[in-house]
Structures are given as structure tokens and as C-alpha cells.
Design a protein around this motif. Structure first.
Motif, short mmCIF file in Angstrom:
data_model
loop_
_atom_site.label_atom_id
_atom_site.label_comp_id
_atom_site.label_asym_id
_atom_site.label_seq_id
_atom_site.Cartn_x
_atom_site.Cartn_y
_atom_site.Cartn_z
N VAL A 166 0.81 -1.21 0.00
CA VAL A 166 0.00 0.00 0.00
C VAL A 166 0.84 1.26 0.00
N GLY A 167 0.22 2.27 -0.46
CA GLY A 167 0.52 3.65 -0.17
C GLY A 167 -0.83 4.28 -0.16
N GLU A 168 -0.97 5.52 0.18
CA GLU A 168 -2.29 6.13 0.18
C GLU A 168 -2.85 6.12 -1.24
N GLY A 169 -4.03 5.55 -1.37
CA GLY A 169 -4.66 5.43 -2.69
C GLY A 169 -4.14 4.26 -3.49
N ASN A 170 -3.23 3.46 -2.95
CA ASN A 170 -2.66 2.33 -3.68
C ASN A 170 -2.88 1.03 -2.92
N LEU A 171 -4.05 0.82 -2.38
CA LEU A 171 -4.32 -0.40 -1.62
C LEU A 171 -4.23 -1.62 -2.52
N GLY A 172 -3.62 -2.67 -1.98
CA GLY A 172 -3.60 -3.95 -2.65
C GLY A 172 -4.64 -4.88 -2.08
N LEU A 173 -4.76 -6.05 -2.69
CA LEU A 173 -5.80 -6.99 -2.33
C LEU A 173 -5.70 -7.44 -0.88
N GLN A 174 -4.49 -7.75 -0.41
CA GLN A 174 -4.33 -8.20 0.96
C GLN A 174 -4.82 -7.16 1.95
N SER A 175 -4.51 -5.91 1.69
CA SER A 175 -4.92 -4.84 2.61
C SER A 175 -6.43 -4.65 2.61
N ILE A 176 -7.05 -4.76 1.43
CA ILE A 176 -8.50 -4.61 1.35
C ILE A 176 -9.19 -5.72 2.15
N VAL A 177 -8.68 -6.95 2.01
CA VAL A 177 -9.24 -8.05 2.78
C VAL A 177 -9.07 -7.80 4.27
N ARG A 178 -7.88 -7.34 4.67
CA ARG A 178 -7.61 -7.10 6.08
C ARG A 178 -8.50 -6.00 6.64
N LEU A 179 -8.61 -4.90 5.93
CA LEU A 179 -9.43 -3.78 6.41
C LEU A 179 -10.91 -4.16 6.47
N THR A 180 -11.38 -4.89 5.46
CA THR A 180 -12.79 -5.28 5.43
C THR A 180 -13.11 -6.25 6.56
N THR A 181 -12.19 -7.18 6.81
CA THR A 181 -12.41 -8.15 7.88
C THR A 181 -12.52 -7.47 9.23
N ARG A 182 -11.77 -6.39 9.43
CA ARG A 182 -11.78 -5.70 10.72
C ARG A 182 -12.91 -4.70 10.85
N ASP A 183 -13.63 -4.46 9.78
CA ASP A 183 -14.72 -3.48 9.81
C ASP A 183 -16.03 -4.18 10.16
N PRO A 184 -16.56 -4.01 11.38
CA PRO A 184 -17.78 -4.73 11.76
C PRO A 184 -19.00 -4.29 10.98
N GLN A 185 -18.93 -3.13 10.33
CA GLN A 185 -20.08 -2.62 9.59
C GLN A 185 -20.03 -2.96 8.10
N ALA A 186 -18.99 -3.66 7.65
CA ALA A 186 -18.83 -3.90 6.22
C ALA A 186 -20.02 -4.67 5.64
N GLY A 187 -20.46 -5.71 6.33
CA GLY A 187 -21.60 -6.48 5.84
C GLY A 187 -22.90 -5.70 5.87
N VAL A 188 -23.07 -4.90 6.91
CA VAL A 188 -24.27 -4.07 7.03
C VAL A 188 -24.33 -3.05 5.90
N GLN A 189 -23.20 -2.42 5.60
CA GLN A 189 -23.18 -1.45 4.51
C GLN A 189 -23.50 -2.09 3.18
N ARG A 190 -23.07 -3.32 3.00
CA ARG A 190 -23.43 -4.04 1.77
C ARG A 190 -24.95 -4.25 1.71
N ALA A 191 -25.55 -4.65 2.82
CA ALA A 191 -27.01 -4.83 2.83
C ALA A 191 -27.71 -3.51 2.50
N ARG A 192 -27.18 -2.43 3.03
CA ARG A 192 -27.77 -1.12 2.72
C ARG A 192 -27.58 -0.76 1.25
N ASP A 193 -26.45 -1.16 0.67
CA ASP A 193 -26.26 -0.97 -0.77
C ASP A 193 -27.36 -1.69 -1.54
N LEU A 194 -27.65 -2.93 -1.16
CA LEU A 194 -28.65 -3.72 -1.87
C LEU A 194 -30.04 -3.10 -1.75
#
Length: 390
Positions: free
Chosen positions: A153-181
Motif C-alpha cells: 500500500v501507499g495512500e490510494g494504492n491499496l492492494g488486495l491483501q490490505s483490502i481483505v484485512r481492512l474489510t475483515t476488521r470493519d464490523p459494519q462492512a456487511g451491514v453497509q453491503r445490505a444497505r447498498d442492496l
């Protein structure tokens, strides 16, 4: 069987492994001005790789309807100050057609899983696949996001591993997806204006919601699963009454994002879960991904599909062109007993289409095919699979 590469939670290693050289290359040369150049080159290469994999015809012949895809139609949710791109995959013929929403896996985007979504659309469905904010493509547009623990990573240069890590640690990630739907369902009239060929094609009384992994979790929420994700003792519900059926590929079980053994008792609409013997994530395998079926009441509208050799990446069609014994098969799909990915995907196509036809179109023949003829379908395709029903 032990889980493969469990350091990549909530994302199948069969997708990560082919991209690993790009991450290693970035780590090797991350210095000075080279960092941005390498990140940009890796993004281009990954985009081309995904596009090439999606472009190969695979699975069963398409249905009788011809299909047009309109990628990345941009919707704006003003209440959340959020843009939600939606890919529309729809029949060209006159409707109306039932609507299916599909929520992608972490790191993917709404333009992927094309083989599966085209298959459904060719059999008379309008498929809407939003791109969520944990998409690799979408995250890399943000200059303000950085993973301090990431090598890629750098700012604005997130890679796949970092996205997985950040999403896993975000307790609201699944809820936000439901709200998207739910927001996409709120915006159907806007979509019709932006994609004029949709006019008259949306049967809004018959809507299904599907997803893969975290997308499957979002589908559970839309279907009415009760989750405890806050300090409140009362389980929360994000049910959207417009959904008539939900379908999960590689869905989450207990202990994930507030799911408990009681979570699925509040789902009243038909539900199908799909997994396989190689379907491992975060150290948990197919039995965990069956729990939404195991702990659901026997209401007569619960189905579970289990396919030997299937993994989290098997269900979108990406690996269906790889044949047993090939070097690519060994490195990308990593199946025990050399299972045929094309046959696995074809079986997933047929069983999920039968589920949609039964629940969204009221097709009695589809119900028979799913509940009685599934073993014969598996035999003809040469796969080992079961469909459980209660």
C-alpha cells in the motif's frame, strides 16, 4: 482436510495465489518514485488477468434470451454520501422479468462473475450487481485510505491483501453491503431512466438476492437474519420485505459478524446455501458454511447444495475452463481428487436456476428438478453432489 492459505480471510486463496507475484514484485521495489509506478502496473496487469479469465465461454449453453450487459451505471445514495456503481445484465426481449441482486465477494466488483450472471439473465432474469466499497477497483480510487500494516500500500494504492484485512476488521462492512442492496431496490426507477432498455422489464414483485461470501452474508441480512453486532442485547434486523428468496454461495456461519444459531430462525422466505468440500475461509470449512441450513427451522423452503471439489471461487464460472490434470488447474483451483471445475460450475448453474425458477416464477417443474432430479443431474455431469431440503 486443512484450510489452504488461511491468512487470506474471507477471500478464496485460489484467487489470491495467481496474483501473488504482483504483490511480491511491489514489495521488492517499494522505494521512492518507483512505488506508484509498480502499483499502477500491478493494477493494470490484474485488471487484464481478471478480464481474460471472465471472457472465456464456460459452463452450459445459455438460455433462450439474448443478453446485454451495461457496466457501472452510477447511482448516488445522498443519505450516505456514497456512490454505488451497478452492472445491469438483462434480456434484450420484452419483459417483465424477475429481478436478482448479486453481491460480489471481497475485492471483486459488480462487473465480475459474468458467466453466472449471464446464465441467469439468459433464462429470463434481470440481474443487478452493485460494486461495494471493498472492491479492489473501487478502493484504489480513494487517495485517503491506507493500511498501515500492509506491504502493498501507499495512500490510494491499496492492494488486495490490505483490502481483505481492512474489510475483515470493519464490523459494519456487511451491514453497509445490505444497505447498498436495499438502496439499489430503492433506485429501480432511476436505473430505468439511466438504462432505457430496462423500461418495462423489471418485475418488482419477484425479487431475489444472492451473494458470495461477504455478499452471501449481506443476502442473509436482507432475508431477515438477526445479528448482534452492537452492545445492544437485542439482535438487529436489516430485512428488506421486497426480497422473495435469498441464495448464498460460500455463506458465513456462527461467530461471523454477529451470527448465532438463532440468526436464521427469523428468515421466513426461501433460502438456498451452496458450498463444497474445498470451501475454506478463515480456518473454517464447508460444515461452517452449512450452518445457515443446519440451524434453520424445517419450513419446507430451505435448500443446501454440497459439491465435492467446489471452493469459494467455483461458483462464478471463473475457473470452469480449467481441466483436471493441467498445470493451471493445479495452481489455481487446488482441488482434491482433481475435480472438474466446468462440471462443478454447470451443476451450480442448474441447481441455482431451478431455485430461482421455483421461488420467483412459481415453476413446479423446477421444484421437481431440485428436490427429486438433482442426483441424476449430478450423474450426467460427472460430479459428486447432494441437495438437502427441509
Amino acid at each position: 482436510m486443512k484450510p489452504a492459505l488461511p491468512t487470506f480471510p474471507a477471500f478464496n486463496a485460489s484467487v489470491v495465489l495467481p496474483l501473488l507475484p504482483f504483490f511480491l514484485l511491489g514489495v521488492a521495489v517499494l522505494s521512492g518514485g518507483k512505488k506508484t509506478i509498480v502499483a499502477e502496473a500491478a493494477r493494470r496487469d490484474m485488471t487484464q488477468k481478471f478480464a481474460a479469465m471472465e471472457a472465456v465461454p464456460r459452463g452450459l449453453p445459455f438460455g433462450s434470451f439474448t443478453v446485454t450487459r451495461t457496466p457501472d451505471v452510477l447511482l448516488t445514495d445522498t443519505s450516505r454520501s456514497k456512490e454505488v456503481p451497478v452492472t445491469v445484465t438483462a434480456p434484450n426481449e420484452s419483459g417483465p422479468f424477475p429481478v436478482i441482486l448479486f453481491s460480489h465477494n471481497v475485492g471483486e466488483d459488480g462487473t465480475q462473475n459474468e458467466a453466472l450472471l449471464r446464465w441467469w439473465a439468459s433464462h429470463g432474469y434481470v440481474v443487478l450487481s452493485p460494486t461495494h466499497s471493498d472492491s479492489l477497483k473501487w478502493q484504489q480510487r480513494r487517495a485517503d485510505l491506507c493500511d498501515p500494516e500492509g506491504d502493498d500500500v501507499g495512500e490510494g494504492n491499496l492492494g488486495l491483501q490490505s483490502i481483505v484485512r481492512l474489510t475483515t476488521r470493519d464490523p459494519q462492512a456487511g451491514v453497509q453491503r445490505a444497505r447498498d442492496l436495499s438502496f439499489v431496490l430503492d433506485s429501480l426507477e432511476t436505473l430505468e431512466k439511466q438504462v432505457p432498455t430496462l423500461a418495462g422489464k423489471l418485475d418488482t414483485a419477484h425479487i431475489g438476492v444472492a451473494g458470495n461470501s461477504l455478499g452471501a452474508y449481506a443476502a442473509q441480512l436482507i432475508g431477515g437474519a438477526a445479528v448482534s453486532i452492537s452492545s445492544s442485547d437485542k439482535p438487529l434486523s436489516f430485512r428488506d420485505p421486497r426480497a422473495r428468496a435469498i441464495l448464498q454461495f460460500s455463506g458465513h456461519g456462527t461467530g461471523s459478524r454477529g451470527l448465532t444459531q438463532n440468526s436464521w430462525k427469523t428468515i421466513k422466505i426461501p433460502m438456498m446455501s451452496v458450498t463444497g468440500s474445498s470451501d475454506w475461509s478463515r480456518g473454517r470449512g464447508p460444515e461452517w458454511k452449512r450452518e445457515s441450513f443446519t440451524y434453520s427451522p424445517a419450513t419446507g423452503n430451505r435448500y443446501h447444495v454440497y459439491i465435492t471439489g467446489a471452493h469459494q471461487g467455483s461458483f462464478g464460472g471463473r475457473f470452469a475452463s480449467l481441466r483436471r490434470g493441467s498445470k493451471q488447474f493445479a495452481s489455481k483451483s487446488r482441488q482434491e481428487n482433481g475435480e472438474d471445475q466446468k462440471a462443478i460450475f454447470s451443476y451450480a448453474e442448474q441447481t441455482t436456476l431451478a431455485f430461482w425458477d421455483m421461488t420467483l416464477k412459481g415453476d413446479a417443474a423446477a421444484k421437481t428438478a431440485l428436490e427429486r432430479n438433482a442426483p441424476e443431474i449430478a450423474r450426467k455431469l460427472g460430479v459428486t453432489a447432494t441437495v438437502s431440503h427441509k
